[in-house]
Write an enzyme that holds these catalytic residues in place. Structure first.
Site, short mmCIF file in Angstrom:
data_model
loop_
_atom_site.label_atom_id
_atom_site.label_comp_id
_atom_site.label_asym_id
_atom_site.label_seq_id
_atom_site.Cartn_x
_atom_site.Cartn_y
_atom_site.Cartn_z
N SER A 175 0.86 -1.18 0.00
CA SER A 175 0.00 0.00 0.00
C SER A 175 0.89 1.23 0.00
CB SER A 175 -0.88 0.02 1.25
OG SER A 175 -1.50 1.28 1.42
N TYR A 208 -1.53 -0.73 10.24
CA TYR A 208 -1.69 -1.04 8.81
C TYR A 208 -0.46 -0.61 8.02
CZ TYR A 208 -3.68 -1.04 4.10
OH TYR A 208 -3.91 -1.26 2.76
#
Length: 270
Positions: A142, A155
């Site tokens: 990501s 995350y």
């Protein structure tokens, strides 16, 4: 010459029931791959399998954070298709909280799936790939693994670790014929994003992305398919940010856009 069922390459896609994973499955099917989709969401996975209704598509319920389940899933893929040529580690979870509110369970849930899951799946798939001379692995990280954002401590850290895991895997597995690369998507227009991204968050993203829009699942899937193709045969250990320039941008885009608008207005008025 068109590939037959027995010679078509095989790709395993984790988190393949919806969103980016589903688009990746669809893209590979269009490219004459046989596809095995792993997902923890049995109900959604069953709907996906029914929608494809394709003998080249295999759906397997699997929690990628559980090594025993991963091992059984890869055994099923090999038994069904006879080989594995590519793996896309797409399965992931996210919990967005202020840093001081993140619990031990929050942290473990994210690391178990986003990082450990990619490790276990690659371990299991690589052993099958080597029986046919090698293959390709693409880890889906990501943009949050490349630059920090608020509310994403677990995350973002898991995705940054996945980017480094990609290099570790590439260094050793490349020596035996398995390339490992990483795609780091920026914000993507998925159904989940539509649910959790407020108008203010969308504006924040647009203010930082030079291309001034979200990406599409198709754009991510195309990058993944390229990295698994022969055209990418000498690409190993790399991270490609498919993000519209988000990682490259600093501050000042909104001001630049306003100045362009003013200059355009002045020009038009002449």
């Amino acid at each position: 010459m068109k590939k037959t069922e027995h010679t078509s390459p095989v790709v395993v896609v984790t988190g393949g029931a919806r969103g980016i994973g589903l688009e990746i499955c669809n893209t590979f099917l269009k490219r004459d791959y046989r596809v095995a989709a792993l997902d923890i969401d049995k109900a959604t996975l069953a709907k996906t399998e029914a929608s494809f209704n394709n003998p080249s598509f295999l759906a397997i319920a699997c929690d990628v954070s559980k090594p025993a389940q991963v091992s059984r899933a890869m055994d099923r893929v090999e038994k069904k298709f006879g080989r594995i040529d590519a793996l896309v580690n797409n399965a992931g979870v996210a919990i967005f909280k202020p840093i001081l509110e993140v619990t031990w369970q929050d942290w473990r849930t994210i690391m178990d799936t986003n990082l450990d899951g990619a490790f276990w799946c690659t371990q299991a798939c690589a052993k099958v790939m080597l029986k046919n001379g090698g293959g390709s692995v693409v880890n889906i990280a990501s943009i949050s693994g490349l630059r920090a954002s608020t509310l994403r401590v677990a995350y973002g850290t898991s995705k940054a670790a996945l980017i480094h895991l990609t290099k570790q895997q590439a260094a050793e597995l490349g020596d035996v014929g398995i390339r490992v690369n990483c795609v780091a998507p920026g914000p993507v227009a998925t159904e989940m994003a539509k649910l959790v991204h407020s108008k203010a968050i969308i504006k924040d993203y647009h203010d930082t992305i030079p291309m001034n829009r979200y990406g599409s699942t198709e754009e991510i899937a195309n990058a993944v398919a390229f990295l698994c193709s022969r055209e990418a045969s000498y690409i190993n250990g790399q991270t490609i940010a498919v993000d519209g320039g988000f990682d490259a941008a600093g501050v000042g885009l909104p001001t630049l856009r306003k100045s362009r608008t003013v200059a355009s207005t002045r020009t038009s008025a002449k």
